[in-house]
Design an enzyme around this catalytic site. Sequence first.
Site, PDB file in Angstrom:
ATOM      1  N   GLY A  16       0.700  -1.358   0.023  1.00 24.37           N
ATOM      2  CA  GLY A  16      -0.082   0.051  -0.073  1.00 24.37           C
ATOM      3  C   GLY A  16       0.912   1.306   0.214  1.00 24.37           C
ATOM      4  O   GLY A  16       2.186   1.585  -0.522  1.00 24.37           O
ATOM      5  N   ASP A  56       5.109  -4.040  15.566  1.00 26.39           N
ATOM      6  CA  ASP A  56       3.735  -4.208  15.748  1.00 26.39           C
ATOM      7  C   ASP A  56       3.427  -2.713  16.555  1.00 26.39           C
ATOM      8  O   ASP A  56       3.830  -2.716  17.775  1.00 26.39           O
ATOM      9  CB  ASP A  56       3.339  -5.138  16.378  1.00 26.39           C
ATOM     10  CG  ASP A  56       1.855  -5.279  16.681  1.00 26.39           C
ATOM     11  OD1 ASP A  56       1.149  -4.247  16.592  1.00 26.39           O
ATOM     12  OD2 ASP A  56       1.169  -6.485  17.076  1.00 26.39           O
ATOM     13  N   VAL A  57       2.635  -1.808  15.840  1.00 23.35           N
ATOM     14  CA  VAL A  57       2.726  -0.537  16.578  1.00 23.35           C
ATOM     15  C   VAL A  57       1.815  -0.617  17.605  1.00 23.35           C
ATOM     16  O   VAL A  57       1.557   0.299  18.664  1.00 23.35           O
ATOM     17  CB  VAL A  57       2.235   0.433  15.473  1.00 23.35           C
ATOM     18  CG1 VAL A  57       3.381   0.860  14.292  1.00 23.35           C
ATOM     19  CG2 VAL A  57       0.725   0.320  14.849  1.00 23.35           C
ATOM     20  N   TYR A 146     -13.318   4.357  12.511  1.00 21.52           N
ATOM     21  CA  TYR A 146     -12.045   4.773  11.856  1.00 21.52           C
ATOM     22  C   TYR A 146     -11.667   6.337  11.643  1.00 21.52           C
ATOM     23  O   TYR A 146     -10.539   7.100  12.076  1.00 21.52           O
ATOM     24  CB  TYR A 146     -11.728   4.246  10.637  1.00 21.52           C
ATOM     25  CG  TYR A 146     -10.812   4.608   9.473  1.00 21.52           C
ATOM     26  CD1 TYR A 146      -9.726   4.027   9.663  1.00 21.52           C
ATOM     27  CD2 TYR A 146     -10.984   5.595   8.538  1.00 21.52           C
ATOM     28  CE1 TYR A 146      -8.668   4.337   8.643  1.00 21.52           C
ATOM     29  CE2 TYR A 146     -10.064   5.841   7.602  1.00 21.52           C
ATOM     30  CZ  TYR A 146      -8.742   5.297   7.830  1.00 21.52           C
ATOM     31  OH  TYR A 146      -7.815   5.580   6.943  1.00 21.52           O
ATOM     32  N   LYS A 150      -8.840   8.968  13.168  1.00 23.66           N
ATOM     33  CA  LYS A 150      -7.814   9.770  12.596  1.00 23.66           C
ATOM     34  C   LYS A 150      -8.088  11.472  13.027  1.00 23.66           C
ATOM     35  O   LYS A 150      -7.113  12.101  12.928  1.00 23.66           O
ATOM     36  CB  LYS A 150      -8.375   9.863  11.039  1.00 23.66           C
ATOM     37  CG  LYS A 150      -8.103   8.476  10.098  1.00 23.66           C
ATOM     38  CD  LYS A 150      -6.442   8.484  10.054  1.00 23.66           C
ATOM     39  CE  LYS A 150      -6.265   7.074   9.512  1.00 23.66           C
ATOM     40  NZ  LYS A 150      -4.575   6.620   9.371  1.00 23.66           N
ATOM     41  N   THR A 181      -5.394   0.757  -2.746  1.00 22.98           N
ATOM     42  CA  THR A 181      -4.602   0.001  -1.987  1.00 22.98           C
ATOM     43  C   THR A 181      -5.550  -1.219  -1.422  1.00 22.98           C
ATOM     44  O   THR A 181      -6.877  -1.174  -1.740  1.00 22.98           O
ATOM     45  CB  THR A 181      -4.078   0.661  -0.647  1.00 22.98           C
ATOM     46  OG1 THR A 181      -5.232   0.639   0.305  1.00 22.98           O
ATOM     47  CG2 THR A 181      -3.215   1.944  -1.070  1.00 22.98           C
TER      48      THR A 181
END
Length: 240
Positions: A16, A56-57, A146, A150, A181
């Site tokens: 992506g 891994d965030v 989501y 953001k 993506t």
Amino acid sequence: MRIDGAVAFVSGANRGLGLALARELLARGARKVYAGVRSPESAGDPVPGLVPVRLDVTDPASVAAAAAQCGDVNLLVNNAGIARVLEGTLDPAWIRTAREILETNFYGIVLATQAFAPVVEANGGGAILNVLSEVTWHSPPPVSAYAASKSAAWSFTNASRTDLRPRGIQVLALHVGFMDTDMTRGYEMKKSSPREVAARALDALERGKEEVIADEQTQSIKAALGSEGAQYLAAQAAQP
Ligand SMILES: NC(=O)c1ccc[n+]([C@@H]2O[C@H](COP(=O)([O-])OP(=O)(O)OC[C@H]3O[C@@H](n4cnc5c(N)ncnc54)[C@H](OP(=O)(O)O)[C@@H]3O)[C@@H](O)[C@H]2O)c1
């Protein structure tokens, strides 16, 4: 921020937008690009110049280990993200889903910023690029969890910019609408090319900007924020 000679760390760089950003950084002369990925062993064909690093965030220990391993970084790209579609704001899964998304899209940025900002500062300053969205500024109900992640990430981006500017760290927010993506696979709509978005983001980074809005739709959403026709006020619910 000068990309030629920079050492970058890009989270979610195996596909992506993250992969497009990593490739564009290398094309512009970055000395090294670390690809922060969940599974270095299954990251696909190696890209010359890309150095895979396990990340891994959502795991503080993993983020701290990556920052310790990559002590020469002067550009952090917080790109890793997930999206989930819900029935709307009354969906019983809303809170569980929002918690899952926030762990990656919001706390992930906070963790990586806190781990890497001292590294960037110790290397003489540099930049942090945070990948946000057009839904920072409006919230379609199916993607409201989501969108909340953001908006929260935008808020943190703005605060960290104020904190990090005196430390010689430019904080750039990238706002962008639908891109072609895996995240939008199966959805028919106008999508921009991640390669073009990566180029616009890095142009802005090199020009010292602190915000880049990568497509026309996102530009018009931002421009209308102060008007009665603002997207967040005027949006209609989808008809069943
Ligand atoms: N596509 C769009 O329309 C669009 C629009 C606006 C903003 N964005 C934002 O653009 C960024 C990149 O998204 P994309 O479109 O390129 O999506 P994508 O193709 O689904 O790629 C997401 C990337 O994030 C990584 N990732 C997810 N969770 C992670 C974690 N916990 N730790 C480390 N890496 C993790 C994924 O790794 P795995 O391969 O291991 O899953 C993958 O590399 C995201 O922040 C997204 O919110 C996308």
